[in-house]
Design a protein around this motif. Structure first.
Motif, PDB file in Angstrom:
ATOM      1  N   ALA A 215      31.915  49.557  32.344  1.00  0.00           N
ATOM      2  CA  ALA A 215      30.920  48.890  31.504  1.00  0.00           C
ATOM      3  C   ALA A 215      31.534  47.737  30.713  1.00  0.00           C
ATOM      4  CB  ALA A 215      30.275  49.903  30.551  1.00  0.00           C
ATOM      5  N   VAL A 216      32.656  48.010  30.042  1.00  0.00           N
ATOM      6  CA  VAL A 216      33.249  46.943  29.225  1.00  0.00           C
ATOM      7  C   VAL A 216      33.811  45.832  30.101  1.00  0.00           C
ATOM      8  CG1 VAL A 216      33.751  48.436  27.262  1.00  0.00           C
ATOM      9  CG2 VAL A 216      35.468  48.151  29.046  1.00  0.00           C
ATOM     10  N   GLY A 217      34.322  46.188  31.291  1.00  0.00           N
ATOM     11  CA  GLY A 217      34.815  45.159  32.201  1.00  0.00           C
ATOM     12  C   GLY A 217      33.708  44.230  32.667  1.00  0.00           C
ATOM     13  N   LEU A 218      32.552  44.816  32.989  1.00  0.00           N
ATOM     14  CA  LEU A 218      31.418  43.993  33.434  1.00  0.00           C
ATOM     15  C   LEU A 218      30.884  43.122  32.298  1.00  0.00           C
ATOM     16  CD1 LEU A 218      29.466  46.538  35.685  1.00  0.00           C
ATOM     17  CD2 LEU A 218      30.825  44.573  36.425  1.00  0.00           C
ATOM     18  N   VAL A 219      30.897  43.664  31.076  1.00  0.00           N
ATOM     19  CA  VAL A 219      30.467  42.862  29.927  1.00  0.00           C
ATOM     20  C   VAL A 219      31.374  41.649  29.773  1.00  0.00           C
ATOM     21  CG1 VAL A 219      30.306  42.825  27.409  1.00  0.00           C
ATOM     22  CG2 VAL A 219      29.339  44.734  28.680  1.00  0.00           C
ATOM     23  N   GLY A 220      32.679  41.843  29.968  1.00  0.00           N
ATOM     24  CA  GLY A 220      33.613  40.735  29.869  1.00  0.00           C
ATOM     25  C   GLY A 220      33.369  39.670  30.921  1.00  0.00           C
ATOM     26  N   VAL A 221      33.092  40.111  32.150  1.00  0.00           N
ATOM     27  CA  VAL A 221      32.811  39.154  33.216  1.00  0.00           C
ATOM     28  C   VAL A 221      31.554  38.356  32.907  1.00  0.00           C
ATOM     29  CG1 VAL A 221      32.164  38.936  35.650  1.00  0.00           C
ATOM     30  CG2 VAL A 221      33.993  40.501  34.994  1.00  0.00           C
ATOM     31  N   VAL A 222      30.505  39.044  32.461  1.00  0.00           N
ATOM     32  CA  VAL A 222      29.247  38.365  32.123  1.00  0.00           C
ATOM     33  C   VAL A 222      29.455  37.395  30.969  1.00  0.00           C
ATOM     34  CG1 VAL A 222      26.924  38.710  31.218  1.00  0.00           C
ATOM     35  CG2 VAL A 222      27.793  40.210  33.014  1.00  0.00           C
ATOM     36  N   GLU A 223      30.237  37.807  29.980  1.00  0.00           N
ATOM     37  CA  GLU A 223      30.500  36.949  28.830  1.00  0.00           C
ATOM     38  C   GLU A 223      31.197  35.656  29.276  1.00  0.00           C
ATOM     39  OE1 GLU A 223      30.442  36.212  24.588  1.00  0.00           O
ATOM     40  OE2 GLU A 223      29.353  37.538  25.947  1.00  0.00           O
ATOM     41  N   TYR A 224      32.154  35.795  30.183  1.00  0.00           N
ATOM     42  CA  TYR A 224      32.880  34.610  30.664  1.00  0.00           C
ATOM     43  C   TYR A 224      31.959  33.692  31.470  1.00  0.00           C
ATOM     44  CZ  TYR A 224      36.675  31.839  32.692  1.00  0.00           C
ATOM     45  OH  TYR A 224      37.495  30.799  33.077  1.00  0.00           O
ATOM     46  N   LEU A 225      31.123  34.304  32.318  1.00  0.00           N
ATOM     47  CA  LEU A 225      30.203  33.505  33.125  1.00  0.00           C
ATOM     48  C   LEU A 225      29.122  32.855  32.261  1.00  0.00           C
ATOM     49  CD1 LEU A 225      29.694  35.868  36.202  1.00  0.00           C
ATOM     50  CD2 LEU A 225      31.033  33.767  36.120  1.00  0.00           C
ATOM     51  N   GLU A 226      28.660  33.588  31.255  1.00  0.00           N
ATOM     52  CA  GLU A 226      27.545  33.108  30.434  1.00  0.00           C
ATOM     53  C   GLU A 226      27.959  31.930  29.554  1.00  0.00           C
ATOM     54  OE1 GLU A 226      23.589  33.190  28.988  1.00  0.00           O
ATOM     55  OE2 GLU A 226      24.483  34.346  30.622  1.00  0.00           O
ATOM     56  N   HIS A 227      29.116  32.048  28.925  1.00  0.00           N
ATOM     57  CA  HIS A 227      29.517  31.029  27.962  1.00  0.00           C
ATOM     58  C   HIS A 227      30.437  29.977  28.569  1.00  0.00           C
ATOM     59  CE1 HIS A 227      27.622  33.104  24.634  1.00  0.00           C
ATOM     60  NE2 HIS A 227      28.176  34.223  25.046  1.00  0.00           N
ATOM     61  N   GLY A 228      30.994  30.283  29.725  1.00  0.00           N
ATOM     62  CA  GLY A 228      31.879  29.309  30.352  1.00  0.00           C
ATOM     63  C   GLY A 228      33.215  29.255  29.654  1.00  0.00           C
ATOM     64  N   GLY A 229      34.279  29.319  30.433  1.00  0.00           N
ATOM     65  CA  GLY A 229      35.610  29.350  29.862  1.00  0.00           C
ATOM     66  C   GLY A 229      35.905  28.226  28.891  1.00  0.00           C
TER      67      GLY A 229
ATOM     68  N   ALA B 278      42.295  32.378  37.335  1.00  0.00           N
ATOM     69  CA  ALA B 278      43.177  33.220  36.531  1.00  0.00           C
ATOM     70  C   ALA B 278      42.401  34.391  35.920  1.00  0.00           C
ATOM     71  CB  ALA B 278      43.844  32.390  35.431  1.00  0.00           C
ATOM     72  N   PHE B 279      41.162  34.114  35.517  1.00  0.00           N
ATOM     73  CA  PHE B 279      40.330  35.175  34.933  1.00  0.00           C
ATOM     74  C   PHE B 279      40.076  36.283  35.951  1.00  0.00           C
ATOM     75  CE2 PHE B 279      36.133  37.027  34.145  1.00  0.00           C
ATOM     76  CZ  PHE B 279      36.319  37.508  32.862  1.00  0.00           C
ATOM     77  N   TYR B 280      39.700  35.902  37.162  1.00  0.00           N
ATOM     78  CA  TYR B 280      39.425  36.913  38.183  1.00  0.00           C
ATOM     79  C   TYR B 280      40.703  37.587  38.672  1.00  0.00           C
ATOM     80  CZ  TYR B 280      34.736  35.016  38.114  1.00  0.00           C
ATOM     81  OH  TYR B 280      33.491  34.620  37.698  1.00  0.00           O
ATOM     82  N   ALA B 281      41.833  36.877  38.603  1.00  0.00           N
ATOM     83  CA  ALA B 281      43.114  37.503  38.940  1.00  0.00           C
ATOM     84  C   ALA B 281      43.462  38.583  37.924  1.00  0.00           C
ATOM     85  CB  ALA B 281      44.215  36.449  38.992  1.00  0.00           C
TER      86      ALA B 281
ATOM     87  N   GLU C 184      39.857  42.522  27.430  1.00  0.00           N
ATOM     88  CA  GLU C 184      38.726  43.413  27.687  1.00  0.00           C
ATOM     89  C   GLU C 184      38.582  43.703  29.173  1.00  0.00           C
ATOM     90  OE1 GLU C 184      33.862  42.913  27.604  1.00  0.00           O
ATOM     91  OE2 GLU C 184      35.146  41.518  26.510  1.00  0.00           O
ATOM     92  N   VAL C 185      38.628  42.660  29.994  1.00  0.00           N
ATOM     93  CA  VAL C 185      38.465  42.826  31.440  1.00  0.00           C
ATOM     94  C   VAL C 185      39.660  43.562  32.039  1.00  0.00           C
ATOM     95  CG1 VAL C 185      38.336  41.582  33.634  1.00  0.00           C
ATOM     96  CG2 VAL C 185      36.940  40.841  31.701  1.00  0.00           C
ATOM     97  N   ALA C 186      40.878  43.213  31.606  1.00  0.00           N
ATOM     98  CA  ALA C 186      42.073  43.872  32.135  1.00  0.00           C
ATOM     99  C   ALA C 186      42.074  45.358  31.806  1.00  0.00           C
ATOM    100  CB  ALA C 186      43.323  43.200  31.573  1.00  0.00           C
ATOM    101  N   LEU C 187      41.831  45.705  30.535  1.00  0.00           N
ATOM    102  CA  LEU C 187      41.834  47.110  30.127  1.00  0.00           C
ATOM    103  C   LEU C 187      40.656  47.875  30.711  1.00  0.00           C
ATOM    104  CD1 LEU C 187      42.884  46.710  26.378  1.00  0.00           C
ATOM    105  CD2 LEU C 187      44.225  47.764  28.200  1.00  0.00           C
ATOM    106  N   GLY C 188      39.496  47.217  30.803  1.00  0.00           N
ATOM    107  CA  GLY C 188      38.330  47.881  31.393  1.00  0.00           C
ATOM    108  C   GLY C 188      38.549  48.201  32.854  1.00  0.00           C
ATOM    109  N   ALA C 189      39.093  47.240  33.619  1.00  0.00           N
ATOM    110  CA  ALA C 189      39.361  47.479  35.040  1.00  0.00           C
ATOM    111  C   ALA C 189      40.424  48.548  35.224  1.00  0.00           C
ATOM    112  CB  ALA C 189      39.798  46.167  35.699  1.00  0.00           C
ATOM    113  N   LEU C 190      41.475  48.492  34.388  1.00  0.00           N
ATOM    114  CA  LEU C 190      42.540  49.501  34.459  1.00  0.00           C
ATOM    115  C   LEU C 190      41.982  50.897  34.160  1.00  0.00           C
ATOM    116  CD1 LEU C 190      46.052  49.048  32.839  1.00  0.00           C
ATOM    117  CD2 LEU C 190      44.884  51.234  32.824  1.00  0.00           C
ATOM    118  N   THR C 191      41.148  50.994  33.129  1.00  0.00           N
ATOM    119  CA  THR C 191      40.550  52.283  32.776  1.00  0.00           C
ATOM    120  C   THR C 191      39.658  52.806  33.889  1.00  0.00           C
ATOM    121  OG1 THR C 191      40.566  51.653  30.442  1.00  0.00           O
ATOM    122  CG2 THR C 191      39.153  53.495  31.054  1.00  0.00           C
ATOM    123  N   PHE C 192      38.917  51.916  34.526  1.00  0.00           N
ATOM    124  CA  PHE C 192      38.000  52.321  35.593  1.00  0.00           C
ATOM    125  C   PHE C 192      38.748  52.959  36.756  1.00  0.00           C
ATOM    126  CE2 PHE C 192      35.709  50.894  39.545  1.00  0.00           C
ATOM    127  CZ  PHE C 192      34.720  51.863  39.495  1.00  0.00           C
TER     128      PHE C 192
END
Length: 471
Positions: free
Chosen positions: A106-120, A193-196, A134-142
């Motif tokens: 959930a938190v990983g997806l929120v981070g992805v949406v936040e990046y896409l929504e506001h633009g880097g 870099a974000f998706y990496a 947020e995305v790194a820790l969320g993906a790791l936790t998942f």
């Protein structure tokens, strides 16, 4: 309400939610108040969700379609209710691991949406740093939680899976992830870099849990809980949400502290649990009844002999272990305790902090069987009482009662605090076989002169004890 009044009301809801989370966490520290703690945390979550929805409608105006929120609410409620009703208490560690996986996703997806929504490029340094973490820790936790679930459920081997240079390569992956987050701070528009970062988080979740043995899951579950909390706190910074920062910090640091406590209870360092490839579950064939792997043979008794020992006892301390969870014997243990108490016997339960596969595993199982809270005692409270106890009844426990932790400096568990079941006048040990515990070593308790072992399924054996006592 005016806009300013609404925003003030939302912040008050967030403050109330934060206070309720703190009070709930405090109450969860005691079995007597744990139910109230859960209720307080639930009310706090309702307040936090209500405040977020109100903020999204009246202040920012970002919520314009309620149907998707309602659909998600119904689906999530249905899944949560089903898990709560149908997953047995014996599978609670697996359920906790799945919950952590969902939270991380959930938190990983929120981070992805936040990046896409506001633009880097439009994000501030704080926002892009928080979103990357947020995305790194969320993906790791998942993925890490899914790996823990697989090990607990048996889909993945409970043995540590290692290869040469594993710790070094994992360290390089962690360094690479942090380096990419640093690159995002310098160049927020570098989407690759974000998706990496997300991809490395997914990979790290697998590789960090893979070398940890199944019996070390109490520490792993605490650590994954900490990751999920820190990811939620990072989400709070990314979204500017105070309640997420507070509850995420509470979750993150409480999980880390609990993990440290679990490591201490096993007399091992935190790094040894994470990188030591220890905690392997035995997968060999069961040792034949009546024969020890090496050394003297244990005293293997019959159900009838053990029942006579219990019949004569005036005081009994039950030591539950993972074997009780496997055989789902908690209700049978309660029935035996009731039968003993009806004959004037004093029955108590000694709980080792790392017995089972998650913190408080034995407490959860015994509570589910309606064992009174005031009969459960922690190691440091009850350990001195074993010497004056007629019978120590060990139900599926192994390393947490192994005297080698006190007497053998060369043992891998030397120095680990254990329950002094060997000090009782008679020690009855119930096990399916003579296989070793997670440490993979023989248990000196099994060959002590005051020990009687009864081999077989614990639930069936204890039921036979109860029937014999009632005759």
């Amino acid at each position: 309400m005016t806009l300013s009044t609404t925003e003030t009301f939302v912040q008050l809801l967030y403050l109330a939610a934060s206070i309720l989370f703190i009070l709930g966490l405090r109450d969860l520290g005691d079995a007597q108040t744990a139910r109230r703690g859960v209720l307080l945390a639930e009310v706090g979550m309702v307040a936090a969700v209500a405040g977020t929805l109100l903020y999204g409608v009246a202040v920012t105006g970002v919520i314009v379609r309620w149907e998707w929120i309602l659909v998600a609410l119904l689906i999530g409620s249905a899944i949560g209710t089903g898990m709560g009703l149908w997953i047995p208490m014996t599978k609670m560690p697996e359920r906790i691991a799945l919950s952590h996986a969902f939270g991380g996703l959930a938190v990983g997806l929120v981070g992805v949406v936040e990046y896409l929504e506001h633009g880097g490029p439009k994000m501030s340094t704080l926002q892009v740093t928080a979103t990357g973490l947020e995305v790194a820790l969320g993906a790791l936790t998942f993925t890490g939680s899914l790996m823990a679930f697989g090990k607990l459920q048996g889909f993945i081997t409970g043995r540590p899976v290692t290869y040469p240079g594993q710790n070094a390569s994992n360290g390089l992956l962690i360094a690479g992830t942090l380096g990419l987050i640093g690159l995002l701070v310098y160049q927020p528009g570098a989407a690759w870099a974000f998706y990496a970062v997300a991809a490395l988080g997914v990979l790290l979740g697998v590789l960090l849990v893979l070398p940890i043995g199944g019996a070390d899951m109490p520490v792993v579950i605490c650590l994954l809980n900490s990751y999920a909390g820190l990811a939620a706190a990072a989400t709070g910074f990314a979204l500017g949400n105070n309640v997420l920062i507070i509850c995420g910090a509470l979750d993150g640091f409480s999980g880390f502290i609990l993990g440290m406590m679990m490591s201490k209870a096993m007399n091992r360092s935190f790094t040894n649990v994470l990188f030591g490839a220890f905690g392997a579950e035995p997968e060999g064939k069961a040792v034949a009844a009546g024969a020890a792997p090496t050394g003297p043979a244990p005293n293997v008794g019959s159900v009838e002999e053990a029942a006579e020992v219990l019949r004569a006892a005036r005081s009994v301390i039950v030591v539950p272990g993972y074997g009780m969870a496997v055989s789902q014997a908690q209700h049978a243990v309660r029935d035996l305790a009731n039968a003993l108490q009806s004959q004037g016997c004093d029955v108590r339960y000694a709980i080792h902090p790392v017995a089972g596969r998650m913190p408080g595993h034995m407490n959860v199982l015994l509570a589910e069987a309606n064992v009174p809270y005031d009969q459960l005692f922690d190691l440091e409270v009850i350990n001195d009482d074993f010497g004056a106890t007629d019978v120590a009844l060990v139900v599926g426990a192994n390393d947490v009662v192994n005297p080698a932790a006190r007497s053998n400096p060369s043992s891998p568990i030397y120095g680990m605090p254990i329950l002094a079941a060997d000090s009782a006048k008679t020690c009855l040990v119930l096990k399916r076989s003579l296989n070793p515990g997670f440490a993979g070593i023989e248990n000196e308790l099994f060959v002590r002169s005051n020990t009687m072992m009864v081999l077989g399924d614990a639930k069936k054996t204890i039921s036979q004890f109860t029937a014999a006592l009632k005759e």
